[in-house]
Design an enzyme around this catalytic site. Structure first.
Site, short mmCIF file in Angstrom:
data_model
loop_
_atom_site.label_atom_id
_atom_site.label_comp_id
_atom_site.label_asym_id
_atom_site.label_seq_id
_atom_site.Cartn_x
_atom_site.Cartn_y
_atom_site.Cartn_z
N LYS A 241 9.10 25.14 9.07
CA LYS A 241 8.25 24.88 10.24
C LYS A 241 8.72 25.77 11.39
CE LYS A 241 7.29 20.02 9.25
NZ LYS A 241 5.85 20.17 8.95
N ARG A 315 2.91 14.76 -0.37
CA ARG A 315 2.04 14.42 -1.50
C ARG A 315 2.79 14.40 -2.82
NH1 ARG A 315 -1.83 19.25 0.06
NH2 ARG A 315 -0.86 18.72 2.05
N1 BES Z 1 4.85 15.99 7.67
C1 BES Z 1 3.95 17.08 7.67
C2 BES Z 1 2.62 16.76 8.37
C3 BES Z 1 2.66 16.52 9.84
C4 BES Z 1 2.20 17.50 10.70
C5 BES Z 1 3.06 15.31 10.37
C6 BES Z 1 2.20 17.26 12.07
C7 BES Z 1 3.06 15.08 11.72
C8 BES Z 1 2.63 16.03 12.58
C9 BES Z 1 3.65 17.53 6.24
O1 BES Z 1 4.68 17.40 5.36
C10 BES Z 1 3.23 18.94 6.30
O2 BES Z 1 4.00 19.75 6.76
N2 BES Z 1 2.02 19.25 5.88
C11 BES Z 1 1.53 20.58 5.87
C12 BES Z 1 0.72 20.77 4.61
C13 BES Z 1 0.25 22.18 4.36
C14 BES Z 1 1.43 23.09 4.17
C15 BES Z 1 -0.64 22.20 3.15
C16 BES Z 1 0.61 20.79 7.09
O3 BES Z 1 -0.19 19.92 7.38
O4 BES Z 1 0.77 21.81 7.74
ZN ZN Z 2 6.03 19.00 5.30
#
Ligand code: BES
Ligand code: ZN
Ligand code: ZN
Length: 462
Positions: A241, A315
């Site tokens: 991230k 997921r």
């Molecule tokens: N935990 C995150 C999602 C999230 C984003 C929670 C913002 C709270 C605030 C999740 O694990 C994630 O990073 N999802 C990715 C998925 C993508 C890479 C397909 C996302 O949503 O960017």
């Molecule tokens: Zn994630």
């Protein structure tokens, strides 16, 4: 201590009045009036606005008022609920109590002691409704405590709440209840072939685990499975991230916390339903054992998964937990809840969670649940073409679609492990955590989202 009681003049009190100003909207506090009565008591007058008051408004009004009393360091007071009950129904007492808990919430680090609750007497109840009112008050206390507990867990810093600490915190709390618990540790998960969970979890030296809890309030009846994402720290893994998206990553276990808190409330209230929960807990970090894009892993279901993005870890771990409940616990229907996608935040912001569902009856129970709780949810569509987006050329499924409709494809990934059971998917990535609160009852940080909705949904089943 919050209880039902008789009105006395010699007490501080909160009164609700018809007023032009809707004081429960943002910036309400400046508009609430404090005055001192002839008896030397403080009276907080809270305007209800011009329009009809809803259950959601009751929660907000009380959160706002209780917060104001706290600011003025008034720790003992009465609340005249008569105007609010007249506008809504007696059960609004339950929402009012939840609102009080929401309004006075304070962040607590693990190990710190809980602040003392104010002494609150709820007045304005008709004689013949006293015992019913008392039951609603007690229910509100249980829900308020459950939601507060969920907030504490979600606010806990990632370095003070590793996956096994998270499990232990829940196990300790459940000792107060009749819930039976089983903790599957890393070696066991490996032996069972739960590789969707372990492949993420082994990215960290703090091992993953799976907490299974069972509450049987209606022996012989249908069993509902609840699955909640429990990532105690989500760095994104190798698909790291960006630095400015890292605050709040400790909150990636809000789905798991909501499921645990719901279970606690159901058991405390002895609701006559059967629930089995599975909370997969892990960290998502960078190490030599981490996943990288291109990897293919197996899962408890037997399906092979192609990893396209290591940040789509939620997921994966949910898939194994869902499979476990379907295969081992033979649940009749299943709901999963998670802070799953940034896409849902782009769509609905921080007030509304996104949902999917494949069964009208089950979804209606969920809807009635959130009508009672006053929380906001919005159901998204499911179509075949979206399912195609997560087909893999080298495995059975892949963990990311393209950059479109990410909330739907994330949900559909999980559906692939439900074996066609009635299913609901709840994405609380926007509502579980707020940096800029939208309502009086929403503090900065963890909100305790979905606890009361899941509780009320299960009560619909009773
Ligand atoms: N935990 C995150 C999602 C999230 C984003 C929670 C913002 C709270 C605030 C999740 O694990 C994630 O990073 N999802 C990715 C998925 C993508 C890479 C397909 C996302 O949503 O960017
Ligand atoms: Zn994630
Ligand atoms: Zn995550």
């Amino acid at each position: 201590m919050i209880k039902i009681g008789k009105y006395t003049e010699k007490a501080h009190h909160i009164s609700f009045i018809r007023d032009e100003a809707r004081m429960f909207v943002t910036d309400a506090y400046q508009e609430t009036n404090i005055q001192v009565t002839q008896k030397g008591c403080v009276e907080l007058l809270v305007g209800m606005g011009k329009e009809k008051v809803t259950l959601r408004n009751v929660k907000e009004l009380l959160a706002c008022a209780a917060k104001k009393m706290k600011v003025h360091q008034i720790t003992s007071y009465q609340v005249d609920m008569e105007p609010l009950i007249r506008e809504t129904e007696l059960s609004s007492i339950c929402l009012a109590v939840q609102g009080i808990y929401e309004g006075i919430y304070e962040v607590l680090l693990p190990g710190e002691t809980e602040m003392e609750l104010p002494e609150i007497t709820i007045t304005g109840i008709k004689e013949f409704q006293l015992s019913e009112a008392d039951a609603f008050c007690k229910e509100g206390i249980v829900l308020g405590e459950a939601q507060t507990w969920a907030r504490h867990m979600v606010n806990a810093p990632g370095n003070l709440l590793h996956p096994m600490d998270f499990a232990r915190t829940i196990l300790e709390k459940m000792e107060e209840t009749s819930v039976s618990c089983e903790l599957l540790v890393y070696s066991k998960l490996n032996a069972m072939g739960m590789h969707a969970l372990t492949s993420v979890g082994k990215s960290s030296e703090n091992p993953p685990c799976l907490l299974i809890m069972s509450y049987k309030g209606n022996p012989g009846g249908e069993v509902t499975g609840l699955v909640g994402k429990g990532v105690t720290c989500d760095t994104g893994g190798y698909c790291l991230k960006p630095a400015n998206s890292m605050m709040g990553i400790k909150g990636d276990m809000a789905g798991g916390a909501a499921v645990a808190a719901t279970m606690y409330a159901l058991a405390k209230q002895k609701v006559a339903v059967n629930v089995v929960t599975a909370i997969p807990m892990c960290e998502n970090r960078i190490s030599t054992s981490s996943l990288v894009p291109g990897d293919v892993i197996s899962s408890y279901s037997g399906k092979k998964i192609e990893i396209c993005n290591t940040d789509a870890e939620g997921r994966l771990i949910l898939a194994d937990a869902v499979s476990y409940l379907v295969k081992k616990e033979k649940v009749d229907r299943i709901l999963d809840i998670a802070t799953l996608t940034g896409a849902v935040v782009n769509m609905f912001g921080f007030s509304t969670a996104g949902t999917l569902g494949n069964d009208e009856n089950f979804y209606q129970e969920f809807e009635r649940g959130f009508e009672k709780s006053g929380e906001r949810y919005w159901r998204l569509p499911i179509y075949e073409e979206q399912e195609k987006m997560i087909e893999s050329e080298i495995a059975d499924i892949k963990n990311m679609g393209r950059d479109y409709c990410g909330t739907i494809t994330a949900g559909l990934f999980i559906r692939a492990f439900t074996e066609e059971k009635p299913w609901i998917h709840v994405d609380i990535a926007g509502t579980a955590w707020v940096d800029c609160p939208l309502y009086a009852g929403q503090p900065k940080g963890a909100t305790g989202a979905a606890v009361s909705t899941l509780y009320y949904m299960m009560k619909e089943k009773e």
